[in-house]
Design a protein around this motif. Structure first.
Motif, PDB file in Angstrom:
ATOM      1  N   TYR A  13       1.678   4.079  -3.276  1.00  0.00           N
ATOM      2  CA  TYR A  13       2.341   5.118  -3.465  1.00  0.00           C
ATOM      3  C   TYR A  13       1.372   6.164  -2.247  1.00  0.00           C
ATOM      4  CZ  TYR A  13       2.176  10.454  -5.574  1.00  0.00           C
ATOM      5  OH  TYR A  13       2.277  11.319  -5.889  1.00  0.00           O
ATOM      6  N   GLU A  14       0.437   6.131  -1.928  1.00  0.00           N
ATOM      7  CA  GLU A  14      -0.456   6.844  -0.519  1.00  0.00           C
ATOM      8  C   GLU A  14       0.545   6.169   0.588  1.00  0.00           C
ATOM      9  OE1 GLU A  14      -2.590   9.575  -1.234  1.00  0.00           O
ATOM     10  OE2 GLU A  14      -2.695   9.136  -2.984  1.00  0.00           O
ATOM     11  N   TYR A  15       0.895   5.325   0.371  1.00  0.00           N
ATOM     12  CA  TYR A  15       1.378   5.558   2.066  1.00  0.00           C
ATOM     13  C   TYR A  15       3.258   5.757   1.480  1.00  0.00           C
ATOM     14  CZ  TYR A  15       4.629   2.538   5.060  1.00  0.00           C
ATOM     15  OH  TYR A  15       5.389   1.813   6.171  1.00  0.00           O
ATOM     16  N   LEU A  16       3.931   5.968   0.788  1.00  0.00           N
ATOM     17  CA  LEU A  16       5.152   6.137   0.405  1.00  0.00           C
ATOM     18  C   LEU A  16       5.096   7.764   0.737  1.00  0.00           C
ATOM     19  CD1 LEU A  16       6.933   4.080  -1.777  1.00  0.00           C
ATOM     20  CD2 LEU A  16       7.678   3.862  -0.278  1.00  0.00           C
ATOM     21  N   LYS A  17       3.614   8.445   0.620  1.00  0.00           N
ATOM     22  CA  LYS A  17       3.668  10.064   0.133  1.00  0.00           C
ATOM     23  C   LYS A  17       3.715  10.459   1.733  1.00  0.00           C
ATOM     24  CE  LYS A  17      -0.150  12.036  -1.615  1.00  0.00           C
ATOM     25  NZ  LYS A  17      -0.998  12.795  -2.375  1.00  0.00           N
ATOM     26  N   SER A  18       2.935   9.893   2.580  1.00  0.00           N
ATOM     27  CA  SER A  18       2.677   9.347   4.129  1.00  0.00           C
ATOM     28  C   SER A  18       4.140   9.988   4.940  1.00  0.00           C
ATOM     29  CB  SER A  18       1.026   9.134   4.841  1.00  0.00           C
ATOM     30  OG  SER A  18       2.456   7.386   4.270  1.00  0.00           O
ATOM     31  N   LEU A  19       4.995   8.818   4.457  1.00  0.00           N
ATOM     32  CA  LEU A  19       6.076   8.676   4.983  1.00  0.00           C
ATOM     33  C   LEU A  19       7.270  10.113   5.093  1.00  0.00           C
ATOM     34  CD1 LEU A  19       7.228   5.360   4.152  1.00  0.00           C
ATOM     35  CD2 LEU A  19       6.303   5.707   6.205  1.00  0.00           C
ATOM     36  N   PRO A  20       7.993  10.582   6.169  1.00  0.00           N
ATOM     37  CA  PRO A  20       8.460  11.589   5.987  1.00  0.00           C
ATOM     38  C   PRO A  20      10.127  11.151   5.628  1.00  0.00           C
ATOM     39  CG  PRO A  20       8.374  10.821   8.342  1.00  0.00           C
ATOM     40  CD  PRO A  20       7.185  10.014   7.649  1.00  0.00           C
ATOM     41  N   ILE A  21      10.491  12.185   4.658  1.00  0.00           N
ATOM     42  CA  ILE A  21      11.724  11.492   4.360  1.00  0.00           C
ATOM     43  C   ILE A  21      12.730  11.298   5.332  1.00  0.00           C
ATOM     44  CG2 ILE A  21      13.903  12.970   2.837  1.00  0.00           C
ATOM     45  CD1 ILE A  21      10.672  12.293   1.177  1.00  0.00           C
TER      46      ILE A  21
END
Length: 65
Positions: free
Chosen positions: A9-17
């Motif tokens: 979740y944290e990894y995905l949250k850190s990615l730009p759209i």
């Protein structure tokens, strides 16, 4: 066995759209060259071949970027 859900979740949250991901694995589901499109109703949203794909974060096993 450790719970990988918070890390994913944290990894995905850190990615730009719009970030392209090489492989997303969710059990028997694999996405190749998918585009990260954010979260939607508790699911991770990806664009794969121009089609939105929604995967519960709890099912995602690994992501290669």
């Amino acid at each position: 066995m450790t719970d990988r859900r918070p890390a994913i979740y944290e990894y995905l949250k850190s990615l730009p759209i719009g970030e392209q991901l090489t492989v997303v694995s969710a059990g028997t589901t694999f996405l190749f060259d998918a585009i990260w499109a954010g979260f939607y109703e508790g699911n991770a949203k990806f664009i794969d071949g121009g089609v939105p794909v929604y995967i519960p974060v709890t099912r995602i096993q690994y992501i290669h970027h």
